[in-house]
Design an enzyme around this catalytic site. Structure first.
Site, PDB file in Angstrom:
ATOM      1  N   ILE A  73       0.894  -1.080   0.214  1.00  0.00           N
ATOM      2  CA  ILE A  73      -0.013   0.090   0.047  1.00  0.00           C
ATOM      3  C   ILE A  73       0.744   1.410  -0.012  1.00  0.00           C
ATOM      4  O   ILE A  73       0.397   2.175  -0.702  1.00  0.00           O
ATOM      5  CB  ILE A  73      -0.985   0.292   1.463  1.00  0.00           C
ATOM      6  CG1 ILE A  73      -1.683  -1.243   1.185  1.00  0.00           C
ATOM      7  CG2 ILE A  73      -2.164   1.233   1.075  1.00  0.00           C
ATOM      8  CD1 ILE A  73      -2.514  -1.484   0.025  1.00  0.00           C
ATOM      9  N   ILE A  74       1.942   1.341   0.814  1.00  0.00           N
ATOM     10  CA  ILE A  74       2.801   2.250   0.798  1.00  0.00           C
ATOM     11  C   ILE A  74       4.304   2.069   0.548  1.00  0.00           C
ATOM     12  O   ILE A  74       4.605   0.850   0.551  1.00  0.00           O
ATOM     13  CB  ILE A  74       2.691   2.948   2.067  1.00  0.00           C
ATOM     14  CG1 ILE A  74       3.385   1.978   3.137  1.00  0.00           C
ATOM     15  CG2 ILE A  74       1.255   3.405   2.659  1.00  0.00           C
ATOM     16  CD1 ILE A  74       3.564   2.581   4.722  1.00  0.00           C
TER      17      ILE A  74
ATOM     18  N   GLU B 240       9.226  -2.572   3.707  1.00  0.00           N
ATOM     19  CA  GLU B 240       9.284  -3.894   3.058  1.00  0.00           C
ATOM     20  C   GLU B 240       9.471  -3.504   1.385  1.00  0.00           C
ATOM     21  O   GLU B 240      10.252  -4.197   0.695  1.00  0.00           O
ATOM     22  CB  GLU B 240       7.899  -4.482   3.101  1.00  0.00           C
ATOM     23  CG  GLU B 240       7.781  -5.099   4.535  1.00  0.00           C
ATOM     24  CD  GLU B 240       8.151  -6.436   4.685  1.00  0.00           C
ATOM     25  OE1 GLU B 240       8.385  -7.081   3.704  1.00  0.00           O
ATOM     26  OE2 GLU B 240       8.256  -6.624   5.871  1.00  0.00           O
TER      27      GLU B 240
ATOM     28  N   HIS C 244      -1.544  -0.391   8.615  1.00  0.00           N
ATOM     29  CA  HIS C 244      -0.784  -1.120   9.296  1.00  0.00           C
ATOM     30  C   HIS C 244       0.219  -0.322  10.055  1.00  0.00           C
ATOM     31  O   HIS C 244       0.461  -0.279  11.357  1.00  0.00           O
ATOM     32  CB  HIS C 244       0.104  -1.937   8.352  1.00  0.00           C
ATOM     33  CG  HIS C 244       1.215  -2.922   9.189  1.00  0.00           C
ATOM     34  ND1 HIS C 244       2.232  -2.553   9.573  1.00  0.00           N
ATOM     35  CD2 HIS C 244       1.161  -4.107   9.031  1.00  0.00           C
ATOM     36  CE1 HIS C 244       2.953  -3.378  10.145  1.00  0.00           C
ATOM     37  NE2 HIS C 244       2.227  -4.414   9.986  1.00  0.00           N
TER      38      HIS C 244
ATOM     39  N   HIS D  31      -3.576  -8.803  11.536  1.00  0.00           N
ATOM     40  CA  HIS D  31      -4.144  -7.535  12.176  1.00  0.00           C
ATOM     41  C   HIS D  31      -5.575  -7.400  12.113  1.00  0.00           C
ATOM     42  O   HIS D  31      -6.094  -6.655  13.075  1.00  0.00           O
ATOM     43  CB  HIS D  31      -3.432  -6.323  11.498  1.00  0.00           C
ATOM     44  CG  HIS D  31      -1.733  -6.147  11.860  1.00  0.00           C
ATOM     45  ND1 HIS D  31      -1.457  -5.984  13.094  1.00  0.00           N
ATOM     46  CD2 HIS D  31      -0.859  -6.206  11.032  1.00  0.00           C
ATOM     47  CE1 HIS D  31      -0.084  -5.774  13.116  1.00  0.00           C
ATOM     48  NE2 HIS D  31       0.214  -5.975  11.803  1.00  0.00           N
TER      49      HIS D  31
END
Length: 255
Positions: A85-86, A90, A146, A206
């Site tokens: 997503i961002i 990672e 997250h 999560h």
């Protein structure tokens, strides 16, 4: 003719149902959009790969192993499609892996994560606003991101700010803005019922534990304790055709 492949890379998940509804569904959408390319999968999380292998008997490659395999199988063109997503920690690690394998392919490119440009932010906030637009007064959606220790933690606050005045709110599990910040905003807006949804590719650990469980530290428990009715929705972003299309558009630019 040059053999072509798309390598779909994500953190991965140990939850089989959401894996196929999100990662699998997005991979199938990519295959349909780009029929000349074979689609492969890689997970970056060592723990996820180990648990899936132990509990399900399925073995998924890490990105380096997958690229070695594709090179050995004679693929000359590989597009690495990030499902992140961002552009956080990672993604930075994936970028390093891709850079080390450039010499093994005629063409090797890495796509950007879902949120990279201002246009990306606009399209995602439009999608999020659309999900909550039909809710009656006093109801809203709180999206759980997250979070990260990387400088891109600002992504979540930016989304939250861009959604001001709508019925969608954004918080993060592991960074800012957290559930306390969002509770303040929800109370100020006189929200009585909030739907909790993961702002993540999958509805995995999560979403199940930190968001939807009865654990006293979960978002559901915290929201309920503040006299707001919390209704979890275990639906990852990858389930939505609109999100799949955003990834397809990113891939189109590279191809």
């Amino acid at each position: 003719m040059t053999k072509k492949a798309i390598l779909a890379v994500s953190f991965g998940t140990t939850f089989p149902k959401t894996r196929e509804k999100t990662i699998g569904a997005t991979e199938r959408a990519l295959k349909k959009a780009f029929p000349a390319y074979d689609v492969f999968r890689a997970f970056t999380s060592r723990i996820v790969r180990a648990r899936v292998a132990k509990n399900e008997g399925q073995v998924f490659d890490d990105p380096a192993t997958a690229l070695d395999r594709l090179s050995n199988q004679g693929y000359g063109e590989v597009i690495v499609q990030s499902f992140y997503i961002i552009p956080g920690i990672e993604y930075g690690q994936l970028k390093q892996v891709v850079n080390t394998y450039q010499s093994k392919f005629k063409k090797l490119k890495l796509s950007q994560p879902l949120l990279d440009t201002f246009d990306d932010f606009q399209m995602l906030t439009y999608f999020m606003e659309k999900q909550s637009a039909s809710l009656p007064a006093g109801e809203a959606i709180l999206w759980m991101g997250h979070g990260t220790a990387h400088s891109s933690f600002t992504t979540y606050a930016c989304l939250d700010h861009m959604l001001a005045g709508t019925k969608s709110y954004v918080g993060a599990v592991e960074s800012y803005p957290d559930i306390t910040d969002e509770l303040t905003r929800l109370k100020h807006a006189q929200i009585k019922k909030v739907y909790l949804q993961p702002l993540m590719m999958v509805a995995g650990n999560h979403a199940h534990n930190d968001m939807a469980s009865d654990n006293p530290h979960s978002w559901k428990s915290i929201v309920d304790a503040n006299n707001i009715d919390a209704q979890p929705r275990l639906k990852g972003l990858g389930e939505y055709p609109e999100i799949q299309q955003l990834f397809i558009e990113k891939l189109s630019k590279l191809i």
